[in-house]
Design a protein around this motif. Structure first.
Motif, mmCIF file in Angstrom:
data_model
loop_
_atom_site.group_PDB
_atom_site.id
_atom_site.type_symbol
_atom_site.label_atom_id
_atom_site.label_comp_id
_atom_site.label_asym_id
_atom_site.label_seq_id
_atom_site.Cartn_x
_atom_site.Cartn_y
_atom_site.Cartn_z
ATOM 1 N N GLY A 106 0.805 -1.209 0.000
ATOM 2 C CA GLY A 106 0.000 0.000 0.000
ATOM 3 C C GLY A 106 0.836 1.256 0.000
ATOM 4 O O GLY A 106 2.018 1.234 -0.372
ATOM 5 N N VAL A 107 0.232 2.347 0.466
ATOM 6 C CA VAL A 107 0.890 3.656 0.389
ATOM 7 C C VAL A 107 0.900 4.371 1.737
ATOM 8 O O VAL A 107 1.207 5.559 1.801
ATOM 9 N N ARG A 108 0.590 3.660 2.815
ATOM 10 C CA ARG A 108 0.590 4.289 4.141
ATOM 11 C C ARG A 108 2.000 4.734 4.501
ATOM 12 O O ARG A 108 2.962 3.969 4.411
ATOM 13 N N GLY A 109 2.128 5.975 4.933
ATOM 14 C CA GLY A 109 3.428 6.485 5.346
ATOM 15 C C GLY A 109 3.924 5.784 6.596
ATOM 16 O O GLY A 109 3.153 5.502 7.514
ATOM 17 N N VAL A 110 5.214 5.514 6.662
ATOM 18 C CA VAL A 110 5.795 4.737 7.750
ATOM 19 C C VAL A 110 6.299 5.674 8.836
ATOM 20 O O VAL A 110 7.207 6.475 8.612
ATOM 21 N N GLY A 111 5.699 5.563 10.014
ATOM 22 C CA GLY A 111 6.140 6.369 11.151
ATOM 23 C C GLY A 111 5.790 5.704 12.456
ATOM 24 O O GLY A 111 5.509 6.365 13.447
ATOM 25 N N SER A 112 5.810 4.373 12.467
ATOM 26 C CA SER A 112 5.307 3.640 13.639
ATOM 27 C C SER A 112 6.138 3.889 14.890
ATOM 28 O O SER A 112 5.624 3.788 16.013
ATOM 29 N N ALA A 113 7.416 4.217 14.740
ATOM 30 C CA ALA A 113 8.234 4.487 15.917
ATOM 31 C C ALA A 113 7.772 5.744 16.648
ATOM 32 O O ALA A 113 8.021 5.911 17.848
ATOM 33 N N GLY B 82 1.668 1.476 16.899
ATOM 34 C CA GLY B 82 2.520 0.374 17.339
ATOM 35 C C GLY B 82 3.045 0.578 18.735
ATOM 36 O O GLY B 82 4.007 -0.089 19.145
ATOM 37 N N ARG B 83 2.384 1.485 19.457
ATOM 38 C CA ARG B 83 2.760 1.824 20.838
ATOM 39 C C ARG B 83 4.249 2.165 20.923
ATOM 40 O O ARG B 83 4.975 1.686 21.781
ATOM 41 N N TRP B 84 4.681 2.996 19.964
ATOM 42 C CA TRP B 84 6.045 3.512 19.954
ATOM 43 C C TRP B 84 7.071 2.359 19.956
ATOM 44 O O TRP B 84 8.014 2.323 20.738
ATOM 45 N N ASN B 85 6.837 1.425 19.038
ATOM 46 C CA ASN B 85 7.694 0.244 18.841
ATOM 47 C C ASN B 85 7.650 -0.736 20.013
ATOM 48 O O ASN B 85 8.537 -1.580 20.145
ATOM 49 N N ARG B 86 6.598 -0.668 20.821
ATOM 50 C CA ARG B 86 6.433 -1.645 21.899
ATOM 51 C C ARG B 86 5.592 -2.844 21.474
ATOM 52 O O ARG B 86 5.531 -3.835 22.197
ATOM 53 N N ALA C 216 5.493 -2.948 12.239
ATOM 54 C CA ALA C 216 5.594 -2.435 10.867
ATOM 55 C C ALA C 216 5.341 -3.539 9.845
ATOM 56 O O ALA C 216 4.687 -3.317 8.825
ATOM 57 N N ASN C 217 5.857 -4.741 10.096
ATOM 58 C CA ASN C 217 5.695 -5.831 9.143
ATOM 59 C C ASN C 217 4.340 -6.532 9.262
ATOM 60 O O ASN C 217 3.920 -7.218 8.318
ATOM 61 N N GLU C 218 3.689 -6.379 10.403
ATOM 62 C CA GLU C 218 2.427 -7.087 10.633
ATOM 63 C C GLU C 218 1.254 -6.145 10.837
ATOM 64 O O GLU C 218 0.197 -6.548 11.308
#
Length: 264
Positions: A119-126, A131-135, A140-142
């Motif tokens: 897709g085209v969703r911008g990546v900013g999960s951190a 993604g609870r700030w990478n917790r 990102a992969n799931e």
């Protein structure tokens, strides 16, 4: 220890053996959201299309409802890439996109909810609550496993394309909106008109044939039960603002009496 997110609503729908019932949260109030969250309903739908909600108020309502069992969905005002990205980054796991009338629109919406290459969703999960700030391990992969995407059919064109829309990969279900549908059919304000009801039920069959769950908005209890018998797997049966409006009117009528016309 990695954090666990709730299953998305699409997963819940696939596991239950009864229709699910939800309510709109339209007041823009975290207090109203928490009251609705504790009601026993299966789903809350926070509205950004016809309610005074922005990103900050949606986030406050997510916080208010987070300690309660119901799934939470957010209806965005439109299928726009940036807006869907922002809402998902708030931690919304279930989105509803209104006024989808073609399979191509549905494909675009599905892409907006997924990271590349799908897709085209911008990546900013951190940086985001999603993604609870990478917790949340491997978010990102799931991410697609944590999100359900629903689209709303509200026009005659959408009805004609319901089967094709339901077949789009990445769309988890379709919600029929009888109010706008009635307007599209030249029956403004007549969402329980027999022609509107028949059109909704026909769409249910087409959606089910594509293997997707069908849903509908129906505040009239008799209409809601009729739609369930016709195959609706989840129904929105009320709204916080409507409950408050009708309840306060009932109080006024009981203690003050009905409005009387002034004498000339």
């Amino acid at each position: 220890m990695p954090l666990q997110l709730k299953p998305p609503f699409g997963h819940t729908l696939s596991k239950v053996k009864r229709p699910l019932y939800g309510g709109w949260v339209s007041a823009g109030s975290p207090v109203a959201a928490e009251i609705m969250a504790g009601s026993g309903l299966d789903l809350l739908l926070i509205d950004m299309e016809h309610a005074p909600n922005g990103l900050e108020s949606v986030l406050a309502q997510l916080h208010a409802a987070s300690g309660y069992p119901p799934s939470v969905m957010v209806r965005v005002p439109a299928g726009e890439t940036v807006l869907i990205k922002q809402v998902l980054d708030l931690g919304v796991q279930n989105i509803l996109v209104p006024m989808v009338s073609t399979a191509e629109q549905a494909r675009q919406v599905a892409a907006m909810a997924q990271y590349p290459p799908a897709g085209v969703r911008g990546v900013g999960s951190a940086l985001a609550r999603s993604g609870r700030w990478n917790r949340v391990k491997n978010y990102a992969n799931e991410a697609a496993d944590h999100i359900s995407v629903f689209v709303q059919i509200e026009t005659e064109q959408g009805l004609a394309n319901a089967a094709d829309i339901a077949a789009v990969e990445g769309i988890d279900g379709l919600l029929l909106g009888p109010s706008d549908l009635a307007a599209s059919m030249g029956l403004l304000g007549q969402q329980t008109h027999p022609d509107v009801v028949a059109a909704v039920k026909t769409a249910f069959s087409q959606i089910a044939a594509a293997g997707k769950p069908a849903a509908v908005n129906a505040f009239d209890p008799a209409a809601a039960r009729d739609y369930v018998e016709a195959g609706a797997q989840w129904v929105l049966v009320g709204a916080d603002v409507v409950l408050l409006a009708r309840g306060s009117e009932k109080l006024a009528e009981e203690f003050i009496g009905p409005d009387e016309p002034e004498e000339a």
